[in-house]
Design an enzyme around this catalytic site. Structure first.
Site, mmCIF file in Angstrom:
data_model
loop_
_atom_site.group_PDB
_atom_site.id
_atom_site.type_symbol
_atom_site.label_atom_id
_atom_site.label_comp_id
_atom_site.label_asym_id
_atom_site.label_seq_id
_atom_site.Cartn_x
_atom_site.Cartn_y
_atom_site.Cartn_z
ATOM 1 C CB CYS A 383 -0.927 0.002 1.212
ATOM 2 S SG CYS A 383 -2.072 1.391 1.226
ATOM 3 C CB ALA A 507 -4.726 -4.820 -10.102
#
Length: 637
Positions: A383, A507
């Site tokens: 992240c 993704a």
């Protein structure tokens, strides 16, 4: 090739000239200008199909607002807007951090007390202190009109739990206002598996009162702090922290303290199995064999349960829930536990945890190990957002090797399912760390690693580094390594598999075209029509109403996530319009007119047009509706 943002209007190209570098090669007969694009959409609006609504643009910073709008706000000319754009040295990109946050409950101010929805109705526990309406007649007078004649919940499950508060209540309310029930459908649904991994109210209260015992976690943490941890790479020295440094003081305490981990102060009853007293050895753990399978990435905001159902239908093999913060789970937050829910169609499913401290991560892993049903647990080490990075989580763990090792060993020590890790190449663009960490992760007990071929600094401003992923796959062997980055066609997937990775994770490609999984498995380009794409969106809204509810809050929550997804879907260019298929993920679509009005509308990158699409599926938006997408594309040049 650099990738930068292009978010204005229906694309970034204002002319019909030859294809530029970084621009999708669309056939000349479909290319158009910005003015003609919007004239076509505005001229073909169906009368009464959609009312003009504020889209939240005025609440956004001025530098972004210039790009989002047509350049005609308040009667200003195109020349004036261009002069204002030249004054901005660098255009805004990334996230809309200052966007207005409007909760779905804002649109449902006159709510009926939930006690009236119980069957049979029960007295309200709050009495006169209740902040909801207790007058059914007054509620029905102020309730907005139904959004449609059919209720998805009533048709699917035989009963709508929202009764008169449902925005499609006319489909299941009797002549006297009673909630109708289809007994046969209810009986049939009772035999089917339901959504799992919900939070029990009793457990939530125990978590809030810090009455949950984490015996296995305490034992694992004690082993980490009392015994020296071996270093895999001789040049690297792992600094051991004291127990005081290793603890996060704002977290939960265990019942009875950590001094007596051998016996629990809570009386227990029932059968005693070997797993209760004997810790599983790594070789005895359940295996995670997903080599060669298509893995849908854990996507924050957009990777919700309804979206995962769409991707499963198109061929995704492995799914993972959205990133869940371990401290929020330990506090019993319902919104965080909702990210762990698993639909019956998700046959291989995992959850992703984010945290920066070994104690909270280990306790959270033990809690999930005994309360939810998953096939693996993933640690988020990728992240990039500041909110996570500055607290030591996400990508920051790649630079905190001591804490990273303690987290991996602690979590792995309390799990009965495999542990996986998702990471980036590194933090800085020119300093790659993954190839150094992979051998250590392998020896720490990680079952699988997914590597995103970009660093934190790069975000999406560079293409994924697949040669580096190939190098890392060799270093990680025999531990399987999945590659992630820039997969938007079956050709991209084939090239990725030639690097020697065990599989690929999809993704952004799944957000742009969820039928990508079908294309990869069938090795073909799917020239999907606009009506088929609208059917996919309709199915998403049905899944959303099942998941979030069919009352006003559920409808608006479904609309919000639909709009977030449309902010990605609009970047897809139909195969039949391309001169040289396939579309590349770093190529921005120019302005083009589709083969029909709906295809053109779906190509618009204006929030007002996304709202028009949502109104086709969920009815008109409530008064004062505001929306700005969470993510703005910064992947085009």
């Amino acid at each position: 090739m650099a990738e930068t943002a292009a978010e204005s209007g229906g694309g970034g190209d204002s002319g019909v000239g030859a294809c530029e570098r970084g621009v999708a090669p669309i056939k000349a007969q479909y290319r158009t200008t910005k003015e003609r694009f919007h004239e076509y959409l505005d001229g073909d609006k169906q009368e009464g199909a959609c009312q003009e609504v504020p889209t939240g643009d005025p609440a956004e910073p001025g530098a972004k607002r210039i790009r989002l709008e047509d350049g005609q706000e308040n009667g200003k000319t195109e020349v004036a807007i261009e002069s204002r754009e030249r004054q901005v040295p660098k255009r805004a990109r990334g996230q809309n951090k200052s966007r207005p946050h409007v909760k779905p409950a804002h649109y449902d101010k006159d709510r009926l007390c939930p006690s009236f929805l119980q069957e049979p109705a029960t007295p309200c526990a709050f009495g006169d202190r209740c902040r909801f309406l207790h007058d059914v007649g007054r509620y029905l007078e102020t309730k907005p009109a139904d959004l449609g004649p059919r209720c998805v919940l009533f048709e699917t499950f035989g009963r709508c739990p929202f009764s008169m508060t449902c925005r499609f209540a006319g489909a299941h309310l009797g002549p006297e206002g009673q909630n109708l029930v289809q007994e046969e459908v209810v009986a049939r649904c009772a035999q089917l598996p339901s959504v799992r991994n919900g939070l029990d109210r009793a457990l939530q209260q125990q978590l809030r009162k810090r009455q949950v015992c984490f015996e296995r976690a305490e034992q694992a943490l004690n082993r980490l702090t009392q015994s020296p941890m071996p270093t895999v790479v001789p040049e690297t020295t792992v600094a051991m922290a004291t127990p005081k440094q290793n603890s996060c003081h704002a977290q939960l305490d265990t019942v009875g303290g950590a001094g007596t981990p051998q016996s629990s102060p809570v009386p227990t009853c029932g059968p005693l199995t070997d797993e209760d007293v004997i810790r599983l050895r790594p070789c005895e753990k359940k295996r995670l064999d997903i080599s060669g399978k298509l893995y849908l990435a854990p996507l924050t905001t957009c990777g919700n349960l309804p979206f995962r159902r769409i991707c499963k239908r198109f061929g995704a093999d492995v799914t993972c829930g959205e990133m869940a913060v371990c401290t929020n789970l330990l506090q019993g937050q319902m919104s965080e536990w909702a990210l762990l829910k698993r639909h019956p169609c998700e046959d291989i499913f995992g959850v992703q945890l984010e945290g920066a401290f070994p104690d909270t991560m280990t306790k959270c892993a033990e809690l999930l190990n005994r309360t939810i049903d998953v096939d693996f647990v993933d640690i988020n080490v990728g992240c990039p957002i500041d909110l996570v990075y500055k607290k030591g989580g996400g990508c920051a763990l790649m630079n905190r090797s001591a804490k990273f090792q303690q987290i991996v060993r602690g979590v792995n020590g309390v799990l009965d399912v495999p542990l996986t890790v998702k990471m980036r190449t590194g933090v800085q663009e020119r300093v790659s760390l993954a190839h150094r960490l992979l051998p250590e992760l392998r020896d720490w007990g990680v079952a699988l690693v997914t590597l995103h071929g970009r660093s934190r600094e790069q975000r999406y401003t560079r293409l994924a580094d697949w040669p580096y992923i190939e190098q890392c796959a060799k270093v990680a062997s025999p531990m399987p390594l999945f590659g992630n980055g820039d997969i938007l066609s079956f050709e991209d997937a084939n090239c990725a598999m030639q690097t020697g990775v065990a599989g690929i994770m999809v993704a952004r490609g799944a957000l742009l075209k969820p039928w990508l999984f079908t294309e990869i498995k069938e090795q073909r380009h799917w020239d999907i029509s606009s009506s088929e794409r609208l059917d996919i969106l309709r199915d998403f809204t049905h899944y959303g109403l099942e998941h979030w509810g069919s009352d006003t809050q559920g409808v608006e929550r479904t609309r919000r996530f639909l709009l977030e997804w449309l902010s990605f879907l609009c970047r897809y260019v139909p195969v039949g319009l391309l001169e040289r298929p396939p579309q590349r993920i770093n190529e921005r679509p120019p302005y083009y007119l589709g083969r029909d009005y709906l295809e053109t509308l779906m190509a618009s990158q204006q929030a007002a047009d996304w709202i028009r699409i949502s109104e086709m599926l969920l009815g008109p938006v409530p008064p004062g509706f505001v929306f700005l997408p969470k993510h703005k594309a910064n992947a085009y040049k």
